[in-house]
Design an enzyme around this catalytic site. Structure first.
Site, PDB file in Angstrom:
ATOM      1  N   LYS A  61       7.235  10.769   4.947  1.00 40.54           N
ATOM      2  CA  LYS A  61       5.836  10.437   5.246  1.00 40.54           C
ATOM      3  C   LYS A  61       5.695   9.891   6.668  1.00 40.54           C
ATOM      4  CE  LYS A  61       4.187  10.006   1.399  1.00 40.54           C
ATOM      5  NZ  LYS A  61       3.855   9.667   0.042  1.00 40.54           N
ATOM      6  N   PHE A 119       0.930   3.781   2.621  1.00 38.57           N
ATOM      7  CA  PHE A 119       1.599   3.428   1.376  1.00 38.57           C
ATOM      8  C   PHE A 119       2.180   4.689   0.760  1.00 38.57           C
ATOM      9  CE2 PHE A 119       1.124  -0.949  -0.092  1.00 38.57           C
ATOM     10  CZ  PHE A 119       0.370  -1.456   0.959  1.00 38.57           C
ATOM     11  N   ASP A 152      -6.999  14.337   4.744  1.00 40.02           N
ATOM     12  CA  ASP A 152      -6.021  13.242   4.734  1.00 40.02           C
ATOM     13  C   ASP A 152      -6.479  12.171   5.727  1.00 40.02           C
ATOM     14  OD1 ASP A 152      -3.688  11.581   5.264  1.00 40.02           O
ATOM     15  OD2 ASP A 152      -2.645  13.031   4.007  1.00 40.02           O
ATOM     16  N   ILE A 153      -6.883  11.039   5.190  1.00 42.56           N
ATOM     17  CA  ILE A 153      -7.491   9.991   6.032  1.00 42.56           C
ATOM     18  C   ILE A 153      -6.456   9.402   6.983  1.00 42.56           C
ATOM     19  CG2 ILE A 153      -8.754   7.799   6.007  1.00 42.56           C
ATOM     20  CD1 ILE A 153      -9.719   8.598   3.157  1.00 42.56           C
ATOM     21  N   ASN A 193      -7.915   8.749 -10.293  1.00 43.17           N
ATOM     22  CA  ASN A 193      -6.560   8.336 -10.678  1.00 43.17           C
ATOM     23  C   ASN A 193      -6.566   6.874 -11.111  1.00 43.17           C
ATOM     24  OD1 ASN A 193      -6.037   6.570  -8.300  1.00 43.17           O
ATOM     25  ND2 ASN A 193      -6.361   8.507  -7.214  1.00 43.17           N
TER      26      ASN A 193
HETATM   27  O1  C5P Z   1       1.030  11.889   1.031  1.00 45.76           O
HETATM   28  P1  C5P Z   1       0.609  10.759   0.156  1.00 45.76           P
HETATM   29  O2  C5P Z   1      -0.762  10.958  -0.435  1.00 45.76           O
HETATM   30  O3  C5P Z   1       1.611  10.335  -0.856  1.00 45.76           O
HETATM   31  O4  C5P Z   1       0.491   9.536   1.189  1.00 45.76           O
HETATM   32  C1  C5P Z   1       0.001   8.330   0.778  1.00 45.76           C
HETATM   33  C2  C5P Z   1      -0.590   7.605   1.949  1.00 45.76           C
HETATM   34  O5  C5P Z   1      -1.558   8.428   2.598  1.00 45.76           O
HETATM   35  C3  C5P Z   1      -1.352   6.364   1.520  1.00 45.76           C
HETATM   36  O6  C5P Z   1      -1.269   5.433   2.568  1.00 45.76           O
HETATM   37  C4  C5P Z   1      -2.761   6.883   1.339  1.00 45.76           C
HETATM   38  O7  C5P Z   1      -3.730   5.861   1.464  1.00 45.76           O
HETATM   39  C5  C5P Z   1      -2.861   7.900   2.453  1.00 45.76           C
HETATM   40  N1  C5P Z   1      -3.745   9.036   2.161  1.00 45.76           N
HETATM   41  C6  C5P Z   1      -4.930   9.203   2.859  1.00 45.76           C
HETATM   42  N2  C5P Z   1      -5.735  10.290   2.607  1.00 45.76           N
HETATM   43  C7  C5P Z   1      -5.377  11.217   1.700  1.00 45.76           C
HETATM   44  C8  C5P Z   1      -4.177  11.066   0.982  1.00 45.76           C
HETATM   45  C9  C5P Z   1      -3.386   9.966   1.218  1.00 45.76           C
HETATM   46  O8  C5P Z   1      -5.254   8.342   3.681  1.00 45.76           O
HETATM   47  N3  C5P Z   1      -6.181  12.255   1.481  1.00 45.76           N
END
Ligand code: C5P
Length: 399
Positions: free
Chosen positions: A337, A323, A306-307, A210
């Protein structure tokens, strides 16, 4: 977290409506680990009871200069020597005048004359009283002598006016005190920041990714370092220089980034997830370069880990900031969120053509359960400083 552990703060509370906020100042100083003794002026005691302050500080409140029991041990001198910092919050116009004149007509002013410790003063009064020539002169005198003025803020006042004269909020006062002692509001803390995009391989030469430049995350890492923290920056593939004093680990895919984050999580006090992690990855990574044989090619994608949500599930884990980049309904998505993923704060921005991705500017509003703060539109560096200050305040507030 104890950023003020065992620091000795003498808190003076003067006669202003804002005296009730003095209770919150005591609570937050204690929550940050400070030892607090409270001196209440006669005016202050009309607005808040010594019992409240005693219960919160865990020590008897000092009120009387000529208390025979305390003065047998030279109470005012003992207090003045004990203090590493004197914070007067709130300071009324009258109290500022007495301090500026060098009066020693009550315990607080006497202790201020007798102390070698720095003195911070947070004024609180009606805006006309603040603007009055006499108050301006007193303020000038105090500043000339090295007294540190904190505020006042602008806004609605108890008397119905609106303007400069509100006491700076307790959490901000305590963050300033922490900065004074530690050189930074995050001194002694370990911060991990993720930044940039991830790349999800399709074959050995192609990937899905992205437009994230990583600038916001790098700015947050730099700001955390400026605030005194030890910082680990877990970066996706970006073309940015590592901020001074920051430890950087480069990663490529979401899985890679997750593994790096989890293996660095021990001892981490704050986790800021600023990376634009890919939400999906090719279900299969082809071992060889895909040939352009078919007229139409379909790609099967699967979810990435999802980290942020994984870190949020760790017991006794760090304070977490996520974020949210949205193209509409900022607050609704940010609050969603907060509930769904479990961070303590969500820093949200509207992404469009003029800001957000690949720009030095951004506009952030930060949400938490029960509140929000608009950090406005500014450079990513300025916003990162604002976010770090807010993180320190929220951590102090949460105890
Ligand atoms: O749900 P969304 O992707 O919009 O959420 C964004 C937040 O989640 C950001 O803080 C992003 O760094 C974190 N994130 C993450 N791992 C993912 C997707 C998003 O840590 N796979």
């Amino acid at each position: 977290m104890g950023i003020l552990t065992n620091r000795r703060v003498l808190l003076g509370i003067g006669g202003s409506v804002a005296a009730y906020k003095g209770a919150e100042v005591v609570r937050l100083l204690k929550a940050a680990g400070a030892r607090v003794r409270v001196v209440l002026t006669a005016g202050g005691a009309r607005f808040i009871t010594p019992l409240t302050l005693q219960a919160l500080s865990g020590r008897p409140v000092h009120e009387d200069l000529l208390d025979p029991a305390a003065e047998a041990a030279m109470g005012h001198i003992e207090l003045a020597r004990w203090a590493e910092l004197v914070l007067i919050a709130p300071a009324s116009a009258n109290l500022m005048g007495r301090l500026a004149a060098g009066l020693a007509d009550d315990l607080l002013t006497t202790a201020c004359l007798a102390t070698a410790a720095p003195v911070m003063v947070a004024p609180a009064m009606n805006r006309h009283m603040w603007a009055a020539a006499a108050t301006r002169a007193n303020r000038h005198t105090l500043e000339q002598r090295g007294v540190i003025l904190l505020g006042p803020d602008e806004g609605d006042q108890a008397c119905g006016d609106s303007g400069p004269g509100r006491m700076v909020e307790p959490a901000e006062l305590v963050a300033t005190v922490a900065r004074h002692f530690g050189g930074g509001p995050l001194a002694g803390l370990r911060v991990m920041v993720t930044a940039g995009p991830t790349r999800e391989a399709l074959d050995p030469v192609r990937y899905l990714s992205n437009r994230s430049s990583g600038r916001m995350g790098f700015a947050v890492a730099a700001a955390a370092r400026r605030a005194g923290a030890e910082v680990v920056l877990v970066a996706g593939p970006v073309a940015l220089a590592t901020p001074p004093g920051v430890e950087r680990v480069d990663t490529v895919s979401a899985a890679d980034m997750l593994e790096t984050v989890m293996s660095n999580l021990a001892g981490c006090d704050i986790f800021v997830a600023a990376a634009a992690v890919a939400d999906y990855r090719p279900a299969q990574r082809r071992p060889d370069k895909i040939k352009k044989d078919a007229a139409i090619m379909e790609l099967a994608l699967e979810r990435t880990p999802d980290i942020l949500a994984t870190v949020a599930m760790v017991e006794e884990g760090p304070f977490i900031v996520g974020f949210a980049a949205e193209t509409r309904d900022l607050e609704r998505h940010a609050r969603d969120k907060l509930e769904r993923k479990g961070p303590d704060l969500v820093a949200a921005n509207l992404v469009g053509d003029k800001q957000g991705f690949d720009s030095d500017y951004n506009a952030l509003t930060v949400y938490w359960r029960g509140g929000s703060r608009d950090l406005g539109r500014a450079t990513k560096g300025e916003l990162a400083d604002g976010l770090i200050t807010l993180i320190a305040e929220r951590m102090i507030e949460q105890g």
